[in-house]
Design an enzyme around this catalytic site. Structure first.
Site, mmCIF file in Angstrom:
data_model
loop_
_atom_site.group_PDB
_atom_site.id
_atom_site.type_symbol
_atom_site.label_atom_id
_atom_site.label_comp_id
_atom_site.label_asym_id
_atom_site.label_seq_id
_atom_site.Cartn_x
_atom_site.Cartn_y
_atom_site.Cartn_z
ATOM 1 N N LYS A 1 0.843 -1.201 0.000
ATOM 2 C CA LYS A 1 0.000 0.000 0.000
ATOM 3 C C LYS A 1 0.876 1.249 0.000
ATOM 4 C CE LYS A 1 -0.366 -0.209 5.039
ATOM 5 N NZ LYS A 1 -1.249 -0.269 6.215
ATOM 6 N N TYR B 1 14.709 30.426 7.642
ATOM 7 C CA TYR B 1 13.505 31.105 8.105
ATOM 8 C C TYR B 1 13.522 31.269 9.621
ATOM 9 C CZ TYR B 1 11.236 30.673 3.552
ATOM 10 O OH TYR B 1 10.910 30.779 2.221
#
Length: 370
Positions: free
Chosen positions: A51, A266
């Site tokens: 999956k 940042y």
């Protein structure tokens, strides 16, 4: 292990030369991992869970390797995953763990997929489809043995005649605490599962996924469903991972010297205490390198650890080159996942798990399948 790219970067294939990072998936290691888990599982059939696009590594590329290694049964989560997988392994059994959304049972049957029926409504819709075709259709019955997530309850499965119109070929459940072997919930779930499976005499049973395999033969029953362990994630804190299937290399896009007092990234959260050589790498949180890893993660150049500096951006991170060779230059390559740093180790730096790292690997990497 490749420590760096050629100094003449024109020697790289064009698509790789353009990439900021590349992901290498070693299908030989994957096959070895499957065979090891198959041996651990004794007489139980060893299936393969692919999956989430094969845990981020490319289901369509790795499914044939697992099939050739011996896996003849596969599990996906969603119907669309099963539809995409069907032509890749046309002879395999493919189970869809979530079953189907209302009205979609016909699609499963058209693509020769087997649903894991999780509630009464799914059972009835699957039975109705079988009646339209004049035969009971194969299915897995998923029961809730204590996780309170997917599966029919004990009251549901006791409903008289509920399963008359379907043909169960597997009864299954899922362990909530298999990665902590000492947890008493494992034994409790096993007992609940045994009691619920009695409603389906003679039908093969499946309880163990990756971590459950390592709980021992009492949890193996007739089929096991390894997923993350196939790809190199450790099944629990006390058991080492199998072979590392994925290696991730990131390229240096820029090198600069930040003076003492200079700040990076940042928020300007990191300040240089001395002149510091800093490399900017072309990988960020859009590629599965999480913001939560700021202040604790690192990459590697050979045996040298290069700590992350400042915050993680969408497309880049900055690392300290203090311990790296002085002749590094833009285009050279450092290791994010590899011999020096497993997927579990990288996950620990962000207080998460290897599953999340693998399934979050971005689509921008140049991919190499060995």
């Amino acid at each position: 292990m490749l420590a760096s790219a050629p100094k003449d970067h024109r020697l790289l294939p064009p698509a790789q030369a353009m990439a900021g990072a590349w992901l290498t998936i070693d299908r030989g290691v994957l096959a070895d991992n499957y065979r090891h888990l198959d041996a651990l599982s004794g007489d139980a059939e060893c299936a393969a869970v692919i999956k989430a696009d094969g845990y981020g590594l490319g289901a369509e590329q790795i499914a044939p390797t697992l099939y050739e290694a011996g896996a003849k049964t596969f599990f996906v989560a969603h119907l669309v995953e099963g539809i995409r997988l069907r032509p890749v392994v046309p002879e395999a059994r493919i189970f869809v763990l979530h079953g189907f959304m209302p009205g979609c049972a016909k699609l499963l049957h058209e693509h020769n997929l087997i649903p894991a029926l999780n509630d009464v409504a799914q059972v009835r819709e699957w039975a109705a489809l079988g009646a339209d075709h004049g035969q009971a259709l194969p299915c897995a019955v998923q029961v809730d043995s204590g996780m309170s997530r997917f599966g029919l309850s004990a009251e549901d499965i006791a409903e008289e005649g509920l399963f008359d119109g379907v043909a169960p070929c597997l009864v299954m459940s899922h362990l909530a605490c298999a990665d902590t072997p000492e947890n008493p919930a494992n034994a409790a779930q096993r007992q609940n599962f045994l009691a619920m499976a009695e409603y389906f005499p003679g039908v093969p049973r499946s309880l163990a996924a990756s971590s459950g395999i390592f709980l021992g033969p009492d949890y193996h029953f007739e089929l096991v469903r390894p997923g993350a362990a196939l790809y190199g994630v450790a099944p629990n804190d006390d058991t080492p991972s199998l072979g590392q299937v994925a290696r991730l290399m990131a390229r240096i896009t820029q090198i600069r010297t930040v003076p003492a007092g200079g700040r990076i990234g940042y928020g300007l959260t990191w300040e240089a205490q001395r002149p510091t050589r800093v490399a900017t790498l072309g990988i960020g949180y859009a590629d599965g390198f999480f913001r939560a890893q700021a202040g604790s993660a690192a990459v590697w150049y050979g045996e040298q650890r290069l700590p992350l500096l400042g915050r993680v951006s969408m497309d880049s991170i900055s690392v300290d080159l203090t311990n790296a060779p002085v002749d590094l230059e833009p285009g050279d390559v450092v290791t994010v996942l590899g011999a020096q740093q497993s997927v579990d180790a990288l996950a620990a730096s962000g207080k998460t798990i290897g599953y999340e790292i693998l399934t979050s690997l971005g689509a921008r990497f140049y991919r190499v399948y060995l």
